[in-house]
Every structure is written in C-alpha cells, then in structure tokens.
Write an enzyme that holds these catalytic residues in place. Sequence first.
Site, PDB file in Angstrom:
ATOM      1  N   GLY A  96       6.830  53.222  55.024  1.00 15.03           N
ATOM      2  CA  GLY A  96       6.016  53.948  56.009  1.00 15.03           C
ATOM      3  C   GLY A  96       4.546  53.585  55.843  1.00 15.03           C
ATOM      4  O   GLY A  96       4.054  53.480  54.719  1.00 15.03           O
ATOM      5  N   ARG A 123      10.950  48.344  57.008  1.00 19.77           N
ATOM      6  CA  ARG A 123      11.931  48.673  55.971  1.00 19.77           C
ATOM      7  C   ARG A 123      12.945  47.535  56.012  1.00 19.77           C
ATOM      8  O   ARG A 123      13.347  47.097  57.093  1.00 19.77           O
ATOM      9  CB  ARG A 123      12.546  50.041  56.247  1.00 19.77           C
ATOM     10  CG  ARG A 123      11.487  51.147  56.135  1.00 19.77           C
ATOM     11  CD  ARG A 123      12.078  52.527  55.975  1.00 19.77           C
ATOM     12  NE  ARG A 123      11.071  53.472  55.518  1.00 19.77           N
ATOM     13  CZ  ARG A 123      10.323  54.244  56.320  1.00 19.77           C
ATOM     14  NH1 ARG A 123      10.486  54.186  57.624  1.00 19.77           N
ATOM     15  NH2 ARG A 123       9.434  55.065  55.806  1.00 19.77           N
ATOM     16  N   ASP A 160       7.463  54.881  47.218  1.00 17.92           N
ATOM     17  CA  ASP A 160       8.300  54.728  46.019  1.00 17.92           C
ATOM     18  C   ASP A 160       9.365  53.645  46.186  1.00 17.92           C
ATOM     19  O   ASP A 160       9.627  52.880  45.253  1.00 17.92           O
ATOM     20  CB  ASP A 160       8.902  56.068  45.581  1.00 17.92           C
ATOM     21  CG  ASP A 160       9.796  56.680  46.633  1.00 17.92           C
ATOM     22  OD1 ASP A 160       9.697  56.277  47.815  1.00 17.92           O
ATOM     23  OD2 ASP A 160      10.592  57.569  46.292  1.00 17.92           O
ATOM     24  N   THR A 184       1.361  56.212  50.512  1.00 19.53           N
ATOM     25  CA  THR A 184       2.311  57.032  51.261  1.00 19.53           C
ATOM     26  C   THR A 184       1.736  58.418  51.483  1.00 19.53           C
ATOM     27  O   THR A 184       1.191  59.016  50.550  1.00 19.53           O
ATOM     28  CB  THR A 184       3.676  57.153  50.543  1.00 19.53           C
ATOM     29  OG1 THR A 184       4.440  58.189  51.180  1.00 19.53           O
ATOM     30  CG2 THR A 184       3.546  57.497  49.067  1.00 19.53           C
ATOM     31  N   ASP A 207       3.394  60.925  51.743  1.00 23.40           N
ATOM     32  CA  ASP A 207       4.249  61.908  51.055  1.00 23.40           C
ATOM     33  C   ASP A 207       3.687  62.278  49.678  1.00 23.40           C
ATOM     34  O   ASP A 207       4.036  63.320  49.128  1.00 23.40           O
ATOM     35  CB  ASP A 207       5.669  61.354  50.871  1.00 23.40           C
ATOM     36  CG  ASP A 207       6.331  60.998  52.192  1.00 23.40           C
ATOM     37  OD1 ASP A 207       5.855  61.479  53.231  1.00 23.40           O
ATOM     38  OD2 ASP A 207       7.317  60.239  52.178  1.00 23.40           O
ATOM     39  N   ASP A 246       4.421  61.202  46.811  1.00 18.70           N
ATOM     40  CA  ASP A 246       5.577  61.546  45.974  1.00 18.70           C
ATOM     41  C   ASP A 246       5.831  60.546  44.859  1.00 18.70           C
ATOM     42  O   ASP A 246       6.976  60.342  44.451  1.00 18.70           O
ATOM     43  CB  ASP A 246       6.828  61.689  46.857  1.00 18.70           C
ATOM     44  CG  ASP A 246       7.140  60.419  47.623  1.00 18.70           C
ATOM     45  OD1 ASP A 246       6.305  59.501  47.634  1.00 18.70           O
ATOM     46  OD2 ASP A 246       8.231  60.338  48.211  1.00 18.70           O
ATOM     47  N   ARG A 288       9.099  63.935  53.706  1.00 15.82           N
ATOM     48  CA  ARG A 288      10.463  63.625  53.279  1.00 15.82           C
ATOM     49  C   ARG A 288      10.921  64.712  52.306  1.00 15.82           C
ATOM     50  O   ARG A 288      10.939  65.869  52.696  1.00 15.82           O
ATOM     51  CB  ARG A 288      10.516  62.237  52.637  1.00 15.82           C
ATOM     52  CG  ARG A 288      11.855  61.559  52.861  1.00 15.82           C
ATOM     53  CD  ARG A 288      11.886  60.164  52.338  1.00 15.82           C
ATOM     54  NE  ARG A 288      11.242  59.229  53.256  1.00 15.82           N
ATOM     55  CZ  ARG A 288      11.383  57.925  53.187  1.00 15.82           C
ATOM     56  NH1 ARG A 288      12.125  57.379  52.253  1.00 15.82           N
ATOM     57  NH2 ARG A 288      10.799  57.138  54.054  1.00 15.82           N
TER      58      ARG A 288
HETATM   59  P1  ADP Z   1       8.552  53.675  51.023  1.00 21.32           P
HETATM   60  O1  ADP Z   1       8.091  52.492  50.258  1.00 21.32           O
HETATM   61  O2  ADP Z   1       7.522  54.176  51.986  1.00 21.32           O
HETATM   62  O3  ADP Z   1       9.095  54.744  50.114  1.00 21.32           O
HETATM   63  P2  ADP Z   1      11.266  52.937  51.705  1.00 21.32           P
HETATM   64  O4  ADP Z   1      11.853  53.851  50.685  1.00 21.32           O
HETATM   65  O5  ADP Z   1      11.897  52.899  53.052  1.00 21.32           O
HETATM   66  O6  ADP Z   1       9.728  53.225  51.983  1.00 21.32           O
HETATM   67  O7  ADP Z   1      11.264  51.484  51.048  1.00 21.32           O
HETATM   68  C1  ADP Z   1      10.689  50.383  51.752  1.00 21.32           C
HETATM   69  C2  ADP Z   1      11.484  49.135  51.431  1.00 21.32           C
HETATM   70  O8  ADP Z   1      11.420  48.872  50.026  1.00 21.32           O
HETATM   71  C3  ADP Z   1      12.974  49.217  51.732  1.00 21.32           C
HETATM   72  O9  ADP Z   1      13.266  48.941  53.081  1.00 21.32           O
HETATM   73  C4  ADP Z   1      13.524  48.147  50.826  1.00 21.32           C
HETATM   74  O10 ADP Z   1      13.356  46.874  51.388  1.00 21.32           O
HETATM   75  C5  ADP Z   1      12.636  48.273  49.596  1.00 21.32           C
HETATM   76  N1  ADP Z   1      13.276  49.139  48.597  1.00 21.32           N
HETATM   77  C6  ADP Z   1      13.477  50.474  48.658  1.00 21.32           C
HETATM   78  N2  ADP Z   1      14.137  50.932  47.574  1.00 21.32           N
HETATM   79  C7  ADP Z   1      14.391  49.852  46.823  1.00 21.32           C
HETATM   80  C8  ADP Z   1      15.071  49.646  45.574  1.00 21.32           C
HETATM   81  N3  ADP Z   1      15.619  50.652  44.895  1.00 21.32           N
HETATM   82  N4  ADP Z   1      15.148  48.386  45.099  1.00 21.32           N
HETATM   83  C9  ADP Z   1      14.593  47.354  45.766  1.00 21.32           C
HETATM   84  N5  ADP Z   1      13.951  47.481  46.931  1.00 21.32           N
HETATM   85  C10 ADP Z   1      13.843  48.696  47.465  1.00 21.32           C
HETATM   86  O1  F6P Z   2       7.539  58.155  53.895  1.00 20.39           O
HETATM   87  C1  F6P Z   2       6.628  58.455  54.912  1.00 20.39           C
HETATM   88  C2  F6P Z   2       7.316  59.171  56.038  1.00 20.39           C
HETATM   89  O2  F6P Z   2       6.365  59.413  57.045  1.00 20.39           O
HETATM   90  C3  F6P Z   2       8.041  60.459  55.666  1.00 20.39           C
HETATM   91  O3  F6P Z   2       7.147  61.543  55.540  1.00 20.39           O
HETATM   92  C4  F6P Z   2       8.995  60.592  56.813  1.00 20.39           C
HETATM   93  O4  F6P Z   2      10.139  61.335  56.444  1.00 20.39           O
HETATM   94  C5  F6P Z   2       9.375  59.176  57.104  1.00 20.39           C
HETATM   95  O5  F6P Z   2       8.339  58.357  56.591  1.00 20.39           O
HETATM   96  C6  F6P Z   2       9.554  58.898  58.565  1.00 20.39           C
HETATM   97  O6  F6P Z   2       9.987  57.596  58.699  1.00 20.39           O
HETATM   98  P1  F6P Z   2      10.049  56.815  60.085  1.00 20.39           P
HETATM   99  O7  F6P Z   2       8.664  56.358  60.399  1.00 20.39           O
HETATM  100  O8  F6P Z   2      10.993  55.706  59.826  1.00 20.39           O
HETATM  101  O9  F6P Z   2      10.523  57.797  61.127  1.00 20.39           O
END
Ligand code: ADP
Ligand code: F6P
Length: 314
Positions: free
Chosen positions: A6, A67, A98, A120, A122, A124, A166
């Site tokens: 995000g 993502r 994360d 982020t 969040d 978090d 989230r």
């Molecule tokens: P954010 O970084 O905002 O928490 P996501 O959790 O959607 O967003 O993670 C973003 C991208 O990071 C995912 O689409 C994936 O490509 C990669 N990713 C997420 N979790 C893992 C993981 N456990 N191991 C490796 N890559 C990951």
């Molecule tokens: O991780 C950031 C965030 O904005 C969360 O607060 C929310 O749940 C999620 O991303 C929304 O994701 P998307 O933009 O894919 O709807």
Amino acid sequence: MLTSGGDAPGMNAAIRAVARKGLHEGCEVVGIRRGYAGLIAGDLFNLDRGAVADAIHRGGTLLRTARSPEFMTEAGFQRAIAVLREHDVDGLVVIGGDGSLQGAEKLYDSGIMTVGIPGTIDNDIPGTEECLGFDTAVNTAVEAMDRIRDTATSHERTFVIEVMGRNSGQLAVAAGLAAGAESILVPEVPLALEEICARLSRGQQRGKLYSLIVVCEGVGTGFAVGDYVAKCSGLDTRVTVLGHVQRGGTPSARDRMLASQMGAMAVELLQAGRGGVMVGVKLGRVVPMSIAEALSSGSNFRHDLYKLAAILAQ
Ligand code: ADP
Ligand code: F6P
C-alpha cells in the site's frame, strides 16, 4: 529502490532522499517500477536529480507500487534475484509495509544487500515507533472527523467512522484521541458493543447530544457497528467510511522530515555494507535496526493512548 504494498504519504520524499543522497555519494541510482512485480519484469530505470524534482510534497509514489503474488513463489523470487544480478545492483532499498519488508529480509537472506524503509499508514511494524505516512494519515482522519463533528453536533447524531489500519488499531487510536471520539474499537482491545451503547446512554443522561465512534476496519465494518448502535441506543446514527482518502494527499512536514532522514540513512547503511536492516524510529530518533527483529518484536500498539482516549472522552 522500489516501493511496494500500500502506498503511503511521504514515499516520494523518501525516494527523493535516497536518490539525492545516493547521487551525492557518487552512486548510480536506479528506480524499479511497481514494486516486486516490476522487479520480476525487469522494469528498471536510471534516476537522476531531475527525476525526483518536485516530488517532496506529493502523495503516492512516483515509482508506482503493487502487490506481487508472483514474488511469493520460488520461481518469481529467483527471477527477482536474477534481475538484480543482471543489472549489477549492489544494494536495494525497499520502501513499504510489513509484507514488503518480509520480502526484503528474504532477499537479504539470499545474498542481496537490502535495506528497508517502513512506509505504511497502518504503523504496524513493531520495532519502529513510526512508519512513513502514519502522521499524514492521522491528520487526514482527524480533519475528516472534525468536519463530521460539526454536522453531528448540528443534527444531534451519533456517527460511526470506519478507519483503515488492517489489523492494527494505531491509526484508529491516534485519530480517535486527537478528534475526541467517545469510543474507539480496535483489534488489540476487546470492547463489547453493549459497552458502547452503555456509554452512549450515560452520555445522553449527562445531556450529550452527539457522539463519534471510531472503528478500525480490522474489527469489522462501520456499517455493522452502526446498525447495532442505532438499534440498541435508538439514536439517530450515521456511518462514514474514510477509506483510501487516508492513503493519499500531501505528506505532513513530519513525514517529509522522517522520509528525508530515513532515505539518507538507508544509503549510508548500504555504503557501510550493512544489509538486512531497516531505518526505524526509537525514542523519536531515526536509527538502524534489524528487519527480522523489527518485524518480530511484539506489538507496538499504544495501550497508554487507548486508555487515555477512553478517560478523556468520559
Ligand atoms: P505491505 O508491504 O504494505 O504490508 P503487502 O503485505 O501486500 O503490503 O506486501 C506487499 C508485497 O510484498 C506482496 O505483494 C509480496 O510481493 C511481498 N511479500 C509480502 N509478504 C511476503 C513474505 N512473507 N515473503 C516475501 N514477500 C512478501
Ligand atoms: O496497508 C495499508 C492499507 O491501506 C490498509 O490499511 C488497508 O487494509 C489496505 O491497505 C487496503 O488495501 P487496498 O489498497 O488493496 O484496498
């Protein structure tokens, strides 16, 4: 460098800082579009000083973000490493939440010199007090709640306001405290809906004619809470979902300052040959910390702020 997951206000300021500090140090700086998806696709381009001009005050991310489920597969992951090697990348800066930082840690474990910047709304990532974008998102949510308070007061209504986060209630608590919300529902603290109704009726007895209830999306929908509250209290109730409004917009001065310091430190860490680390905030100062530890060091939820909000709203 890449931005992933995000987006968050301040990412552009961080991109600018990484690019300008890197160029200042004599590095060649390369941007990767659309996070790990763009990395797998080999979507790399050179960043010069001009490429990051006029970016410090803009929300979103000029590198775009995505993502990437493919990056989570062995084949996709290996392809990402191959692209970095083909382009002779000496160091990678990952700006994201994360999930993105878990990916960064895995790349480091596979021999890629990687540094993370937590971005982020969040907030978090347990090891850091603050992530990029959080301050701006809190300010955006508070401004929206102030506006809602105006109309809530005029009409003597109860408002349920759903905020993002989230499974993290940090944004809900910070915004709820700053906006003077009567109740805040977060995943970290069980709070029965009956208690919210009891608070509303106590408020009514004291002559309180309107109320703001903040609901973190991780608890459930604002509409479900609104339905319950309307039925149990009999009060005129409305629901507002703040949604992606919280993710965009001009980054606050605080986020820009954080981004500038984090970006510059990320470059310094790579130059010092330190990978597997991210730039976080401890006691208000920007410091390096291990990504693995930052992701696994328990919750950084501010129970003290949650309790304070409840006391001050009575
Ligand atoms: P954010 O970084 O905002 O928490 P996501 O959790 O959607 O967003 O993670 C973003 C991208 O990071 C995912 O689409 C994936 O490509 C990669 N990713 C997420 N979790 C893992 C993981 N456990 N191991 C490796 N890559 C990951
Ligand atoms: O991780 C950031 C965030 O904005 C969360 O607060 C929310 O749940 C999620 O991303 C929304 O994701 P998307 O933009 O894919 O709807």
